[in-house]
Design an enzyme around this catalytic site. Structure first.
Site, PDB file in Angstrom:
ATOM      1  N   CYS A   5      -2.270   8.730   3.674  1.00  0.00           N
ATOM      2  CA  CYS A   5      -2.204   8.200   2.310  1.00  0.00           C
ATOM      3  C   CYS A   5      -3.427   8.624   1.521  1.00  0.00           C
ATOM      4  O   CYS A   5      -3.413   8.594   0.297  1.00  0.00           O
ATOM      5  CB  CYS A   5      -2.093   6.681   2.348  1.00  0.00           C
TER       6      CYS A   5
ATOM      7  N   GLU B 181       0.886  -1.181   0.000  1.00  0.00           N
ATOM      8  CA  GLU B 181       0.000   0.000   0.000  1.00  0.00           C
ATOM      9  C   GLU B 181       0.909   1.211   0.000  1.00  0.00           C
ATOM     10  O   GLU B 181       1.610   1.463   0.978  1.00  0.00           O
ATOM     11  CB  GLU B 181      -0.893  -0.006   1.237  1.00  0.00           C
TER      12      GLU B 181
END
Ligand code: NAP
Length: 478
Positions: free
Chosen positions: A269, A232
């Site tokens: 993020c 990720e």
């Protein structure tokens, strides 16, 4: 706290313990796994008064945010316990034999899922609880029946050790093999590389930067036997706002968006990094309001001096790009632990599309407004980005050709498409998808948040004409 890199011998011993525990943990019952996950949640909550101040000292994220993150992490552990009890990791397809010639006739096939084995889990710095030692990757791998070896993040070493000690204590108290949970630490990349190269590691779960993820994925792929790498990575999370919605709600949306851009100093993020606006007076007014809100914001210091240096380099890259202008100029580069001020730049769709460097994440409280002349051009901006954890579409509520074009481009680009609100905040639940096309993640067909995260660590196996005793296990590994 000084960080001492674990030696190769220490890493090998930790992996060997995980490998020794792998069969036992894979064969563990739903009740055993759920008890461990709930025990970890309880231990985390019981140690709150120690862990949260420790996390705050090492991350500057503040007690309110960190208490909330601890709550989320405990909720997540308990949620996976509930899903294990409901049978998720043991789900199987029973396909009885069909008499006759193939292709219609076939033997009995029982499609079950096998835990992959020891998982190397790389913590991120920006979520000291939720994407660290006992975060979603650890919880989902344990739920799937895989031992976990955490590679601690050097930005919060004391918290990492305290949390890992607590986890090891729960494993011991429940009479489980010690290798079910392990920790390796070090500030040198060699530690993580050695871990990923170890022949007994079966998969890697990584949350962190594009650079780190790409480097470790290459290591995983270069092994004699490559292994799955669930990375990720960074993401720029475009927000597309159509003029009508801005005309109706512009000031409120500008305040909300500025809050999202500066939340936790932009260190998410899912932080919105690109704002795509169509040429229209409502868009102009929105940029004015957004610039005013960002100009008033005062974020806290960033997680590490290294991140601050990366932020300064990122906004300097924008400043050096022809065709990019400041609406809110960033402050002077940092000299250590000082907080950055937010930045807002503006460019055209043509410049953005033609300049790949503008598609890179600038991690911190900064956003780039991209002005598009048409819906097609706005969609082309999304296509140029290529991969993002999220796309937010404001104003796609009516079924028309423009809404469809934007939704199509958004779904081709992102793992999660929002039609209201802001992308920061990722619900831990069944319907979640956290992971998008490269470069936001390495495996866009998987999620690292939500109950489906467990599926990453389970490999399908078809048992053909399996004996009755094996069929009777109900999908549980033996
Ligand atoms: P990071 O610096 O990449 O660190 C993550 C881990 O990778 C650390 O353990 C680090 O260890 C290791 N690492 C980094 N480069 C390496 C290399 N070349 N070789 C071997 N190991 C390496 O990331 P971060 O600074 O903690 O996190 C910030 C980034 O994470 C942002 O880009 C953010 O968008 C992203 N993020 C993504 C998600 C998501 O769910 N997609 C969630 C949170 C954060 P060392 O420090 O020892 O090198």
């Amino acid at each position: 706290m000084n960080l001492t890199d674990h030696t190769s011998a220490q890493i090998d011993a930790t992996v060997a313990a995980a490998a020794a525990a792998a069969d036992t943990w894979a064969a563990s019952s739903a009740a055993t796994r759920a008890a461990l996950l709930r025990g970890l949640a309880e231990a985390l909550e019981a140690a709150r008064d120690t862990l949260v101040p420790l996390a705050d000292r090492e991350s500057h994220l503040g007690p309110a945010r960190l208490n909330g993150e601890l709550d989320r992490t405990a909720f997540q552990l308990r949620g996976f316990a509930t899903r294990v009890e409901a049978g998720d990791p043991f789900a199987h397809t029973d396909d009885p034999a069909v008499a006759g010639a193939p292709p219609a006739g076939h033997p009995a096939l029982l499609r079950v899922r096998q835990p992959l084995g020891p998982v190397a889990m790389f913590s991120a710095s920006n979520f000291p609880f939720a994407f660290s030692v006992l975060g979603g990757d650890t919880a989902s791998a344990l739920a799937a029946g895989c031992p976990v070896i955490v590679k601690g993040h050097p930005a919060h070493p004391a918290l990492t050790r305290a949390t890992a000690a607590l986890a090891a204590g729960v494993v011991q108290a429940q009479g489980l093999p010690a290798g079910v949970f392990g920790l390796v630490e070090g500030a040198a990349v060699a530690v993580g590389v050695h871990l990923v190269q170890h022949p007994a590691i079966a998969a890697v779960a990584f949350t962190g930067s594009f650079r780190g993820g790409a480097a470790l994925q290459a290591v995983a792929n270069a092994r004699p036997r490559p292994i799955p790498f669930f990375g990720e990575l960074g993401s720029i999370n475009p927000v597309v706002a159509r003029p009508a919605v801005l005309a109706a709600q512009g000031p409120a949306l500008a305040t909300t968006l500025a809050g999202s851009i500066t939340l936790s100093c932009g260190q998410f993020c899912t932080s919105p990094g690109v704002i795509v606006l169509l040429d229209d007076p409502a868009s102009d007014r929105f940029v004015d309001a957004l610039a005013a809100a960002l100009g008033d914001a005062r974020p806290h210091a960033m997680l590490t001096p290294g991140m601050r240096a990366n932020f300064d380099a990122g906004v300097a890259r924008w400043a050096a790009t022809p065709g990019v202008q400041w609406r809110v100029a960033p402050g002077a580069p940092g000299t250590g632990g000082d907080a950055p001020t937010p930045a807002l730049a503006v460019t055209t769709a043509a410049t953005f599309i033609a300049t790949p460097a503008l598609h890179d994440e600038v991690f911190g409280p900064a956003a780039l407004v991209v002005r598009a002349a048409s819906t097609d051009e706005a969609a082309a901006v999304l296509q140029a980005i290529g991969g993002s954890l999220t796309v937010t579409l404001w104003g796609a509520d009516t079924d028309d050709a423009d809404s469809r074009a934007l939704v199509r481009a958004a779904m081709q680009t992102a793992g999660r498409v929002l039609f209201s609100g802001v992308p920061t905040g990722v619900a831990v639940t069944a319907g979640q998808q956290h992971g998008g096309p490269w470069p936001s993640s390495t495996r866009a067909e998987t999620t690292s948040v939500g109950w489906a995260a467990m599926d990453r660590f389970l490999r399908p196996v078809a048992l053909q004409d399996a004996p009755a005793w094996l069929q009777g296990l109900g999908g549980q590994p033996c």
